[in-house]
Scaffold this active site. Structure first.
Site, PDB file in Angstrom:
ATOM      1  CE  LYS A   1      37.457 -34.415 -22.211  1.00 59.04           C
ATOM      2  NZ  LYS A   1      36.333 -33.996 -21.203  1.00 59.04           N
TER       3      LYS A   1
ATOM      4  CB  SER B   1      34.786 -37.396 -20.724  1.00 56.32           C
ATOM      5  OG  SER B   1      34.946 -36.319 -19.647  1.00 56.32           O
TER       6      SER B   1
END
Lengths: 138, 419
Positions: free
Chosen positions: A96, A60
């Site tokens: 993230k 990701s």
């Protein structure tokens, strides 16, 4: 800079700086007076008591961070927009980039094929990813 | 003023740091061999699970309420504790670690205008940096700081921080504290005092000295004086040199064979010697002991021990293993079903301090071989190297650590995974 490993009597290894020089009888080393300490990656750790290590799983955060990379996570750094963070979201850990959009806080993946997460009351910053380590030649 | 920083449900908090799904749920951590609950989350406490309650007594409760059960991981807890202690230690002029989750600090002479604010800031910092929620109590003495700390945790208004400097607040706090909850007053004294009409800490404080000495020993008088605000206990009450080293374990299934017992005790002695070497000490005496199962009513409970003099004084694992081999015959008898066993190393001192005479050889300590073993263990983990007889990972002895978390902060193979 090399360090010479010499065999100790009991069979354990001992690293000796510049032992090579010492073995040659008679010749003093011009570097003798300038022997410096060894470089150590630990010097990059800012807050040892608040620093934890983790492994990234998944893609990701590609291309910046790859699956299997080592993460150095510092809980004492104040997370700012733009920082890559480890967060707790929906009961799970996630890595993230922290982004501020108006008065919303978002957790965005660098890899656009993944969804952007919006922080709610239960979301929590676990720590800031200070350093990542990648092994390009396994 | 003295401050006590005490982690909330420490072992559970360590587990929660690496598993966010445990938050808000009833969680308990079990002792070695998964025998008893030694830590409980507030939700688990609310279900009535008591400290030290054996797991077999609460099996039903656990199942009915979905209580999450973790096996203790002292390696993990020890490392998290180190971090918390380092943080606190570097934030105050003088501090003393009291236990794995408590640290006292002396704030005397420190110009802090607002102690409560300072404590709140420190509490927030500890949570942010180490992930561990703590309570902070501040007052004139260690005993009062402990009292304040306890109230800080119980009172929603205090929100984990309580400063008792004003005498009227101290009065109130003493009244709100039962005599058995005062630091240093055990269950037996509490019962004795209660029988005399002394129920709370304020009444205890007001007892005249002579009566205190009659009811409780000299230690009791110090406790009462501390309640009055007089400092009697030094900040660091723990002697730096250990008096004894004990290594013992409860066993998953009873040991019935002599050879097995000897191997087990040799393993313990290896751990004990490692602690000796780390402390730069040698031992002059060793005790080996075995116990029966104290919870089984159908089997005889027993407690046997044997004392062995060690000459020369030593911390060499090989010599102690030999001592076990030579003396286990004195301890063992046929038909024993051993549920718990251990060794205690006594008469500890520094090698230089050992009394020498014409007939006793000098102490044997820290040989290069032992140093190599310690070095290898540092690099490859505990039990990487064992001496002859010592057991190598006998799974069936110590199992029942079914739910142990990985060593998230001390083994590369165990570090957490983040997606």
């Amino acid at each position: 800079m090399f360090s010479f490993i010499a065999k100790h009597e009991t069979g354990t290894a001992l690293a000796l700086p510049l032992a090579l020089m010492r073995l040659r009888a008679g010749f003093p080393s011009p570097a003798e007076d300038h022997i410096d300490r060894q470089l150590d990656l630990n010097e990059f750790i800012l807050h040892p008591a608040a620093t934890f290590y983790g492994r990234l799983e998944g893609d990701s955060m590609e291309p910046l961070i790859r699956d299997g990379d080592l993460l150095v996570v510092d809980r004492a750094i104040s997370a700012k927009p733009g920082h890559v963070v480890v967060a707790v979201h929906a009961g799970e850990f996630t890595v993230k980039r922290l982004v501020q959009s108006g008065n919303r806080w978002l957790l965005t993946p660098d890899n656009p094929t993944y969804p952007v997460l919006e922080c709610n009351e239960e979301s929590e910053i676990w720590g800031v990813v200070q350093i990542t380590l990648h092994w390009p030649s396994p | 003023m003295i401050s006590l920083v005490d982690a909330n449900n420490f072992y559970v908090s360590c587990e929660r740091l690496f598993d966010p799904t445990l938050r808000g749920k009833p969680v308990i951590v079990l002792s070695n061999n998964d025998g008893c609950a030694i830590a409980r989350s507030n939700e688990a406490k609310a279900l009535g699970i008591k400290m030290g309650q054996p797991v077999f007594q609460i099996k039903d409760l656990v199942r009915r309420h979905g209580v999450i059960v973790k096996s203790s991981n002292y390696t993990l807890y020890g490392d998290i504790s180190r971090r918390v202690m380092e943080l606190v230690g570097s934030s105050v002029p003088e501090s003393a670690v009291y236990s794995i989750d408590e640290i006292f600090a002396d704030l005397t002479g420190w110009p802090l205008p607002d102690l409560a604010n300072w404590a709140r800031t420190l509490k927030e910092r500890i949570y942010r940096e180490t992930g561990i929620p703590v309570g902070i109590g501040i007052s004139h003495t260690k005993t009062l700081a402990k009292l304040a700390n306890r109230l800080a945790k119980k009172s929603a208004k205090a929100a984990g921080v309580l400063v008792l400097d004003r005498s009227d607040w101290i009065e109130l706090a003493l009244e709100r504290t039962e005599v058995g909850d005062v630091w240093g007053v055990g269950r037996q004294y509490a019962a004795k005092l209660s029988a005399q009409g002394i129920h709370n800490a304020r009444q205890l404080r007001d007892i005249p000295d002579r009566s205190v000495r009659d009811m409780m020993a000299v230690g009791g008088l110090k406790t009462v004086r501390e309640l009055r605000g007089e400092r009697c206990f030094p900040l660091d009450d723990n002697p730096t040199d250990k008096q004894t080293i004990c290594v013992s374990r409860s066993l998953a299934s009873e040991v019935t064979e002599l050879d097995e017992m000897r191997d087990l005790l040799s393993g313990f002695v290896g751990r004990g010697c490692k602690k000796l070497r780390r402390g730069g000490l040698v031992a002059g005496r060793m005790q080996m002991f075995v116990l029966g199962n104290r919870f089984r009513e159908d089997r005889p409970n027993f407690s046997l021990s044997v004392d062995v003099g060690l000459r020369p004084y030593t911390n060499d694992t090989r010599l102690l293993c030999m001592a076990i081999g030579e003396n286990i015959g004195r301890l063992w008898r046929p038909g024993l079903q051993v549920k718990k066993a251990g060794i205690i190393l006594l008469d500890l001192c520094r090698p230089e301090a050992v009394h020498r005479d014409l007939f006793t050889p000098g102490p044997i300590s820290s040989s290069p071989l032992m140093a190599s073993i310690d070095g290898l263990e540092e690099k490859f983990g505990l039990d990487a190297v064992t001496v002859g007889r010592m057991p190598r990972g006998r799974a069936d002895w110590f199992t029942r650590s079914d739910n142990r978390s990985p060593c998230f902060t001390t083994r590369w193979s165990d570090i957490p995974r983040f997606r």
